[in-house]
Design a protein around this motif. Structure first.
Motif, PDB file in Angstrom:
ATOM      1  N   ILE A 113       0.842  -1.199   0.000  1.00  0.00           N
ATOM      2  CA  ILE A 113       0.000   0.000   0.000  1.00  0.00           C
ATOM      3  C   ILE A 113       0.878   1.249   0.000  1.00  0.00           C
ATOM      4  N   PHE A 114       0.720   2.063  -1.033  1.00  0.00           N
ATOM      5  CA  PHE A 114       1.422   3.341  -1.102  1.00  0.00           C
ATOM      6  C   PHE A 114       0.544   4.431  -0.491  1.00  0.00           C
ATOM      7  N   THR A 115       1.175   5.322   0.240  1.00  0.00           N
ATOM      8  CA  THR A 115       0.452   6.485   0.750  1.00  0.00           C
ATOM      9  C   THR A 115       1.427   7.631   0.978  1.00  0.00           C
ATOM     10  N   GLY A 116       0.863   8.787   1.231  1.00  0.00           N
ATOM     11  CA  GLY A 116       1.651   9.985   1.471  1.00  0.00           C
ATOM     12  C   GLY A 116       0.718  11.028   2.047  1.00  0.00           C
ATOM     13  N   SER A 117       1.058  12.282   1.864  1.00  0.00           N
ATOM     14  CA  SER A 117       0.192  13.334   2.403  1.00  0.00           C
ATOM     15  C   SER A 117       0.459  14.643   1.685  1.00  0.00           C
ATOM     16  N   GLN A 118      -0.478  15.551   1.835  1.00  0.00           N
ATOM     17  CA  GLN A 118      -0.326  16.897   1.289  1.00  0.00           C
ATOM     18  C   GLN A 118       0.329  17.838   2.294  1.00  0.00           C
ATOM     19  N   THR A 126      -2.763  18.249   9.450  1.00  0.00           N
ATOM     20  CA  THR A 126      -2.216  17.259   8.530  1.00  0.00           C
ATOM     21  C   THR A 126      -3.205  16.159   8.140  1.00  0.00           C
ATOM     22  N   ASP A 127      -3.075  15.705   6.895  1.00  0.00           N
ATOM     23  CA  ASP A 127      -3.791  14.522   6.431  1.00  0.00           C
ATOM     24  C   ASP A 127      -2.926  13.276   6.569  1.00  0.00           C
ATOM     25  N   ALA A 128      -1.691  13.459   7.044  1.00  0.00           N
ATOM     26  CA  ALA A 128      -0.730  12.354   7.090  1.00  0.00           C
ATOM     27  C   ALA A 128      -1.138  11.256   8.061  1.00  0.00           C
ATOM     28  N   GLU A 157      -6.872   9.923   1.324  1.00  0.00           N
ATOM     29  CA  GLU A 157      -8.127  10.615   1.647  1.00  0.00           C
ATOM     30  C   GLU A 157      -9.335   9.690   1.570  1.00  0.00           C
ATOM     31  N   TYR A 158      -9.320   8.663   2.415  1.00  0.00           N
ATOM     32  CA  TYR A 158     -10.450   7.762   2.655  1.00  0.00           C
ATOM     33  C   TYR A 158     -10.714   6.736   1.562  1.00  0.00           C
ATOM     34  N   ALA A 171      -3.093  19.414  -6.711  1.00  0.00           N
ATOM     35  CA  ALA A 171      -1.930  19.739  -5.883  1.00  0.00           C
ATOM     36  C   ALA A 171      -2.314  20.474  -4.611  1.00  0.00           C
ATOM     37  N   GLU A 172      -3.590  20.820  -4.474  1.00  0.00           N
ATOM     38  CA  GLU A 172      -4.043  21.682  -3.391  1.00  0.00           C
ATOM     39  C   GLU A 172      -4.935  20.955  -2.392  1.00  0.00           C
ATOM     40  N   HIS A 173      -5.807  20.074  -2.878  1.00  0.00           N
ATOM     41  CA  HIS A 173      -6.788  19.420  -2.015  1.00  0.00           C
ATOM     42  C   HIS A 173      -6.217  18.159  -1.370  1.00  0.00           C
ATOM     43  N   PHE A 174      -6.802  17.761  -0.248  1.00  0.00           N
ATOM     44  CA  PHE A 174      -6.418  16.491   0.374  1.00  0.00           C
ATOM     45  C   PHE A 174      -6.793  15.312  -0.525  1.00  0.00           C
TER      46      PHE A 174
END
Length: 342
Positions: A113-118, A126-128, A157-158, A171-174
């Motif tokens: 599973i790849f993930t990251g955050s804005q 944070t969304d991290a 993001e869910y 590039a701006e939204h979660f």
């Protein structure tokens, strides 16, 4: 009694692994060995978590196939000791890397599973944390002693998407990623809602095979009104060219000017595969549907169908790296290998 799943967290770089130095205001990478100190909520997850990372974390803008091989080797070397893997990666090139890994990891029967955050993990808004916690939870999901997810996914993001179906759209939204041609595999709300019909039901008995040779001497050309003969011929004159991807209009259309068709014909006659993908975010190539794509079909251009740009690039690099014979290359590319196309 079943033991808790073992999850390996692999940090490659990116915003998710940064915290703010409150004295200077600058961002710095934090030590992932201290992960539980930053996110104590991870202690509530029903799994064991270990961490490893690139020797020097990189910005995802510097990502390249050599790093893809490094990630693949990390998974290969730890495959028998862990039940799932979570790869933390910068969001800008995450779809490229995760698409590539989906092809490199043949017979994968565990979640990657790849993930990251804005926003950085230490940021107030944070969304991290949610992305990381839910990614680990998904990687640890098991039913009847077997992992629920047995493919490369991308969680943001869910929503968990099939990685090779994703593209970064914002590039701006979660909600930074979309998968317009394939539904989410899992959606996170009060409960995790699993779309079982969308999951790859990989065999759990086949042995993992890791492909480490990728051909990166390929060219991606996006069609635009005004692309002229001189520019096209200059680009296609590259002596080490091994593959070409055309990002075409709509359902696979290009100019039907004689010079353009001749230029593409010359490339194909050299044994260099040419792939047609749409530059639209959603939808599919359907060569021959309009007159402006009939000639492409007739000269042997490969249909990328509903592949994303990221998946098409990764698949081309992978198949070229395998030295697939020229006479069977088209069939191989147009065949679904990892759920990347319909």
């Amino acid at each position: 009694m079943n033991s808790k799943p073992n999850i390996l967290l692999i940090y490659t770089g990116g915003t998710i692994g940064m915290i703010k130095d409150f004295e200077t205001g600058s961002l710095r990478n934090f030590n992932f060995d201290e992960l539980l100190n930053h996110i104590p909520e991870l202690n509530l997850l029903d799994c064991h978590i270990e961490t490893t990372s690139f020797e020097e974390p990189i910005d995802s803008s510097n990502m390249n196939p050599n790093y893809w091989v490094e990630i693949a080797i990390m998974i290969e070397e730890n495959y028998d000791n862990f039940d799932g893997f979570v790869v933390l990666h910068g969001s800008d090139t995450m779809s490229y890397t995760s698409s590539a890994l989906s092809f490199m990891l043949e017979n994968l029967n565990k979640p990657v599973i790849f993930t990251g955050s804005q926003l950085p993990i230490g940021d107030l808004r944070t969304d991290a944390k949610e992305n990381l916690i839910t990614s680990i939870q998904i990687a640890a999901l098991q039913e009847n002693g077997l992992p629920v997810v047995r493919e490369v996914g991308l969680y943001f993001e869910y929503k968990l998407y099939r990685a090779n179906r994703t593209t970064k759209i914002n590039a701006e939204h979660f909600e930074a990623f979309a998968s317009l041609n394939y539904p989410p595999l899992i959606e996170s709300g009060v409960h995790l809602t699993i779309n079982y019909a969308a999951l790859i039901r990989a065999s759990v008995v086949k042995k993992l095979k890791v492909h480490k040779k990728l051909e990166s001497h390929i060219l991606l050309i996006k069609m635009f009104p005004g692309l002229d003969k001189e520019t096209m011929e200059y680009l296609l004159d590259y002596p080490n060219l091994k593959g070409l991807i055309l990002e075409t209009y709509g359902s696979g259309n290009v100019t039907n000017r004689k010079w353009f068709i001749e230029a593409i014909t010359n490339i194909i006659e050299k044994g260099i595969p040419v792939v047609n993908i749409t530059q639209c975010s959603g939808g599919s190539v359907a060569m021959g549907y309009y007159e402006t794509s009939i000639q492409l079909r007739n000269i042997g251009v490969i249909s990328g169908k509903d592949c994303t740009t990221e998946a098409a690039l990764a698949k081309l690099m992978y198949l070229l790296g395998k030295n697939v014979e020229a006479n069977s290359f088209k069939t191989n590319f147009e065949t679904q290998l990892r759920g990347e196309m319909l």
